[in-house]
Design a protein around this motif. Sequence first.
Motif, short mmCIF file in Angstrom:
data_model
loop_
_atom_site.label_atom_id
_atom_site.label_comp_id
_atom_site.label_asym_id
_atom_site.label_seq_id
_atom_site.Cartn_x
_atom_site.Cartn_y
_atom_site.Cartn_z
N TYR A 126 50.53 31.00 68.45
CA TYR A 126 51.38 30.17 67.60
C TYR A 126 52.66 30.91 67.21
O TYR A 126 53.77 30.36 67.29
CB TYR A 126 50.59 29.77 66.34
CG TYR A 126 51.38 29.01 65.30
CD1 TYR A 126 51.66 27.65 65.45
CD2 TYR A 126 51.83 29.66 64.15
CE1 TYR A 126 52.37 26.96 64.49
CE2 TYR A 126 52.54 28.97 63.18
CZ TYR A 126 52.81 27.62 63.35
OH TYR A 126 53.52 26.94 62.39
N ILE A 127 52.52 32.19 66.82
CA ILE A 127 53.68 33.00 66.45
C ILE A 127 54.60 33.20 67.65
O ILE A 127 55.84 33.13 67.54
CB ILE A 127 53.23 34.36 65.88
CG1 ILE A 127 52.46 34.17 64.57
CG2 ILE A 127 54.42 35.28 65.69
CD1 ILE A 127 53.27 33.52 63.46
N SER A 171 52.04 22.57 72.77
CA SER A 171 53.04 23.45 73.38
C SER A 171 52.50 24.20 74.58
O SER A 171 53.26 24.62 75.46
CB SER A 171 53.54 24.47 72.33
OG SER A 171 54.05 23.82 71.19
N THR A 195 49.86 22.31 67.06
CA THR A 195 51.11 22.82 67.62
C THR A 195 50.86 23.56 68.93
O THR A 195 51.57 23.34 69.92
CB THR A 195 51.80 23.76 66.61
OG1 THR A 195 52.08 23.04 65.41
CG2 THR A 195 53.10 24.30 67.19
N LYS A 215 59.62 28.60 74.37
CA LYS A 215 58.40 28.01 74.88
C LYS A 215 58.39 27.99 76.40
O LYS A 215 57.35 28.17 77.04
CB LYS A 215 58.24 26.59 74.32
CG LYS A 215 56.97 25.91 74.71
CD LYS A 215 56.76 24.63 73.92
CE LYS A 215 57.77 23.57 74.28
NZ LYS A 215 57.49 22.27 73.62
N LYS A 245 56.70 30.31 68.15
CA LYS A 245 57.72 30.19 67.10
C LYS A 245 58.88 31.15 67.33
O LYS A 245 60.04 30.85 66.99
CB LYS A 245 57.09 30.45 65.72
CG LYS A 245 56.16 29.35 65.24
CD LYS A 245 56.91 28.06 64.98
CE LYS A 245 56.01 26.98 64.42
NZ LYS A 245 56.75 25.71 64.20
N ILE A 246 58.59 32.33 67.89
CA ILE A 246 59.62 33.37 68.04
C ILE A 246 60.34 33.26 69.38
O ILE A 246 61.57 33.33 69.44
CB ILE A 246 58.98 34.78 67.89
CG1 ILE A 246 58.40 34.94 66.48
CG2 ILE A 246 60.01 35.87 68.18
CD1 ILE A 246 57.66 36.25 66.27
#
Length: 358
Positions: free
Chosen positions: A81-82, A232, A228, A89, A85-86
């Motif tokens: 997940y992190i 993704s 999420t 994708k 986010k960083i």
Amino acid sequence: MDDIEPPQNISSTKPSASVEGMVIAYGNLLVMALVPIFLGAFRSVKHHSLQKKRLEASATLTQKDIYIYPLIASGALFGIYIFFKIFSKAYINYLLTFYFFILGVSALTHLLSPTLERYYGIISNLLPLRKFDIILTEKIEGEHAKTKSLFALNFSTSDIITAALSSAIGVWYLMKKHWIANNIFAFAFAVNGVELLHLNSVLTGCTLLSGLFIYDVFWVFGTNVMVTVAKSFEAPIKLIFPSDLLENGLSASNFAMLGLGDIVIPGIFIALLLRFDNSLNRGRKTYFNATFFAYIAGLFLTIFVMHVFKHAQPALLYLVPACLGTPILIAAIKGDLKALFKYEDHPSEEQKEEGKTD
């Protein structure tokens, strides 16, 4: 574990799924979830029997492994997940696509090769069945010279053919990311998972399912992390089926999905119950059949609740009580509780040592 989700579309103008389309989508997800458990459970019996004959070690989950498994799964899930986010994708999914291409080809080859070899006589006139061995050894010089085996690979013509076929499907998946190619690989992962990953006892299975019950509920209802990541993560770790198939054919893009964790985790417990049934020598598969149908009921309930509340559901919330409660209730009625919880077909190292001592 991944949750079961209502139809999702990556476009911003998501069409509403028709009732017929949703029935087809959920019906196919249900079938695609049941077949790997059924096939994998019976293949696990054969695999376990071969291991005992060859005295081979297996990928077995013990009580010690189970206690930290939900924590490891949580750490991995939150880490992914992190990352999403960083980092971009797209770049992450490029790496995952190549990784799962290798795994998918291997899993599909392992699944198909025995079947092709069984019916190889049909094409044996065109391409005779041959077996090959690649062996890497080390010669140790000295007073007591000997040869040490480092690596051995055994394969046949049927393995080569199925590997080529699996690679072709893998290239299709790499190029198109088509949902059918995704499902072929996901199906192979699920069957192999149920077949090869064994629980060493019913108590271990109860502990695993209970821990992942809490894990699944927390990450779906407590945060947006699970949903999420599931949306993704472009990899064949979930079964998907379009609810707009009737309208858009094979190019449909409005998908319902079911994570492989919701198949493999209950599946390895149901496979253990099949081996327990066989150990009873009663000529019936009472515990396997009852728990298999309880799993079906749990999936139906998951889909119903999701449809009513229009929200992704942690499938293990419904599957775990069904899969644990059913065999325990039957064992209590039939007087098998002690035998059920005492049964182990993969003794721990401590038990093996005790057996040698005795």
